[in-house]
Write a protein that holds these residues in place. Sequence first.
Motif, mmCIF file in Angstrom:
data_model
loop_
_atom_site.group_PDB
_atom_site.id
_atom_site.type_symbol
_atom_site.label_atom_id
_atom_site.label_comp_id
_atom_site.label_asym_id
_atom_site.label_seq_id
_atom_site.Cartn_x
_atom_site.Cartn_y
_atom_site.Cartn_z
ATOM 1 N N PRO A 1 -25.066 3.354 -25.458
ATOM 2 C CA PRO A 1 -23.717 2.974 -25.026
ATOM 3 C C PRO A 1 -22.700 4.033 -25.460
ATOM 4 C CG PRO A 1 -24.804 1.140 -26.133
ATOM 5 C CD PRO A 1 -25.662 2.341 -26.337
ATOM 6 N N ILE A 2 -21.816 4.390 -24.545
ATOM 7 C CA ILE A 2 -20.799 5.395 -24.864
ATOM 8 C C ILE A 2 -19.897 4.899 -25.993
ATOM 9 C CG2 ILE A 2 -19.151 4.634 -23.113
ATOM 10 C CD1 ILE A 2 -19.849 8.287 -24.185
ATOM 11 N N SER A 3 -19.746 3.596 -26.125
ATOM 12 C CA SER A 3 -18.931 3.049 -27.216
ATOM 13 C C SER A 3 -19.516 3.405 -28.575
ATOM 14 C CB SER A 3 -18.767 1.539 -27.073
ATOM 15 O OG SER A 3 -20.042 0.916 -27.058
ATOM 16 N N SER A 4 -20.844 3.481 -28.653
ATOM 17 C CA SER A 4 -21.479 3.874 -29.911
ATOM 18 C C SER A 4 -21.206 5.340 -30.218
ATOM 19 C CB SER A 4 -22.991 3.650 -29.842
ATOM 20 O OG SER A 4 -23.284 2.291 -29.667
ATOM 21 N N ILE A 5 -21.295 6.194 -29.196
ATOM 22 C CA ILE A 5 -21.029 7.615 -29.385
ATOM 23 C C ILE A 5 -19.553 7.824 -29.723
ATOM 24 C CG2 ILE A 5 -21.057 9.885 -28.269
ATOM 25 C CD1 ILE A 5 -23.855 8.701 -28.868
ATOM 26 N N ALA A 6 -18.676 7.076 -29.089
ATOM 27 C CA ALA A 6 -17.237 7.194 -29.354
ATOM 28 C C ALA A 6 -16.900 6.815 -30.789
ATOM 29 C CB ALA A 6 -16.449 6.323 -28.380
ATOM 30 N N ASP A 7 -17.778 6.071 -31.427
ATOM 31 C CA ASP A 7 -17.552 5.638 -32.805
ATOM 32 C C ASP A 7 -18.086 6.642 -33.833
ATOM 33 O OD1 ASP A 7 -16.302 3.656 -34.337
ATOM 34 O OD2 ASP A 7 -18.230 2.738 -34.841
ATOM 35 N N PHE A 8 -18.795 7.685 -33.386
ATOM 36 C CA PHE A 8 -19.255 8.724 -34.309
ATOM 37 C C PHE A 8 -18.031 9.467 -34.849
ATOM 38 C CE2 PHE A 8 -23.858 9.653 -32.706
ATOM 39 C CZ PHE A 8 -24.163 8.307 -32.783
ATOM 40 N N ASN A 9 -18.068 9.821 -36.132
ATOM 41 C CA ASN A 9 -16.895 10.409 -36.785
ATOM 42 C C ASN A 9 -16.320 11.622 -36.061
ATOM 43 O OD1 ASN A 9 -16.706 8.534 -38.839
ATOM 44 N ND2 ASN A 9 -18.096 9.661 -40.181
ATOM 45 N N ARG A 10 -17.163 12.555 -35.655
ATOM 46 C CA ARG A 10 -16.656 13.779 -35.022
ATOM 47 C C ARG A 10 -16.051 13.516 -33.648
ATOM 48 N NH1 ARG A 10 -20.073 18.930 -37.056
ATOM 49 N NH2 ARG A 10 -20.155 18.274 -39.223
ATOM 50 N N VAL A 11 -16.494 12.475 -32.986
ATOM 51 C CA VAL A 11 -15.900 12.101 -31.704
ATOM 52 C C VAL A 11 -14.645 11.268 -31.964
ATOM 53 C CG1 VAL A 11 -16.278 10.836 -29.544
ATOM 54 C CG2 VAL A 11 -18.133 12.186 -30.553
ATOM 55 N N LYS A 12 -14.721 10.368 -32.919
ATOM 56 C CA LYS A 12 -13.580 9.509 -33.247
ATOM 57 C C LYS A 12 -12.366 10.327 -33.675
ATOM 58 C CE LYS A 12 -14.727 6.067 -35.842
ATOM 59 N NZ LYS A 12 -14.926 5.040 -36.879
ATOM 60 N N ARG A 13 -12.603 11.441 -34.372
ATOM 61 C CA ARG A 13 -11.504 12.305 -34.829
ATOM 62 C C ARG A 13 -10.720 12.918 -33.673
ATOM 63 N NH1 ARG A 13 -14.730 15.941 -38.550
ATOM 64 N NH2 ARG A 13 -15.774 14.302 -39.670
ATOM 65 N N LYS A 14 -11.324 12.981 -32.500
ATOM 66 C CA LYS A 14 -10.629 13.542 -31.330
ATOM 67 C C LYS A 14 -9.567 12.583 -30.806
ATOM 68 C CE LYS A 14 -13.348 17.139 -31.193
ATOM 69 N NZ LYS A 14 -12.908 18.415 -31.698
ATOM 70 N N ASN A 15 -9.653 11.314 -31.223
ATOM 71 C CA ASN A 15 -8.650 10.310 -30.887
ATOM 72 C C ASN A 15 -8.446 10.166 -29.373
ATOM 73 O OD1 ASN A 15 -6.921 8.297 -31.724
ATOM 74 N ND2 ASN A 15 -5.143 9.643 -31.782
ATOM 75 N N VAL A 16 -9.562 9.999 -28.662
ATOM 76 C CA VAL A 16 -9.502 9.810 -27.217
ATOM 77 C C VAL A 16 -10.272 8.549 -26.847
ATOM 78 C CG1 VAL A 16 -9.222 12.254 -26.693
ATOM 79 C CG2 VAL A 16 -11.517 11.294 -26.827
ATOM 80 N N GLY A 17 -9.997 8.025 -25.685
ATOM 81 C CA GLY A 17 -10.652 6.807 -25.232
ATOM 82 C C GLY A 17 -11.957 7.086 -24.504
ATOM 83 N N ILE A 18 -12.689 6.037 -24.270
ATOM 84 C CA ILE A 18 -13.978 6.130 -23.599
ATOM 85 C C ILE A 18 -13.850 6.733 -22.193
ATOM 86 C CG2 ILE A 18 -15.854 4.740 -22.624
ATOM 87 C CD1 ILE A 18 -15.720 3.077 -25.230
ATOM 88 N N PRO A 19 -12.845 6.340 -21.394
ATOM 89 C CA PRO A 19 -12.731 6.969 -20.069
ATOM 90 C C PRO A 19 -12.553 8.493 -20.156
ATOM 91 C CG PRO A 19 -11.409 4.983 -20.143
ATOM 92 C CD PRO A 19 -11.881 5.247 -21.550
ATOM 93 N N PHE A 20 -11.822 8.962 -21.146
ATOM 94 C CA PHE A 20 -11.626 10.402 -21.332
ATOM 95 C C PHE A 20 -12.948 11.080 -21.671
ATOM 96 C CE2 PHE A 20 -10.551 14.263 -23.610
ATOM 97 C CZ PHE A 20 -9.468 14.774 -22.896
ATOM 98 N N ILE A 21 -13.725 10.449 -22.544
ATOM 99 C CA ILE A 21 -15.023 11.013 -22.945
ATOM 100 C C ILE A 21 -15.958 11.074 -21.740
ATOM 101 C CG2 ILE A 21 -17.061 10.670 -24.390
ATOM 102 C CD1 ILE A 21 -15.161 9.240 -26.410
ATOM 103 N N LEU A 22 -16.029 9.990 -20.981
ATOM 104 C CA LEU A 22 -16.894 9.972 -19.802
ATOM 105 C C LEU A 22 -16.469 11.021 -18.791
ATOM 106 C CD1 LEU A 22 -17.361 6.120 -19.328
ATOM 107 C CD2 LEU A 22 -19.119 7.777 -19.995
#
Length: 112
Positions: free
Chosen positions: A74-95
């Motif tokens: 799930p992308i929500s799990s990846i979005a919760d990783f510290n290095r991704v979370k530090r980017k302060n962006v939402g799931i739609p942006f990541i996708l």
Amino acid sequence: YPPAHPSGAAGLPYQQHLPYPYSMNTPMVAMRPSSSTAQLKAELVKQIEYYFSDQNLQGDAFLIALMDEEGWVPISSIADFNRVKRKNVGIPFILDALRVSETIEIQGEKIR
């Protein structure tokens, strides 16, 4: 300070006409994304591609545990990783950022 009156126009209000930088007929969506947005997307792609690389997966039991039987996470799990979370962006942006990746697959809200 207000600008000085041009010669011969003493007593009349001075108006400076500057051209508007964008044509009113040009839609704003035609503008390119800022370089910082493009850079942020590139950083996200690089980081997430690393997470799913053979080199990282050899020792990443946590990410392997998040995968289903077909390797989707799930992308929500990846979005919760510290290095991704530090980017302060939402799931739609990541996708959206990941759509340019040649190694990451997207299926709804899951990636592999």
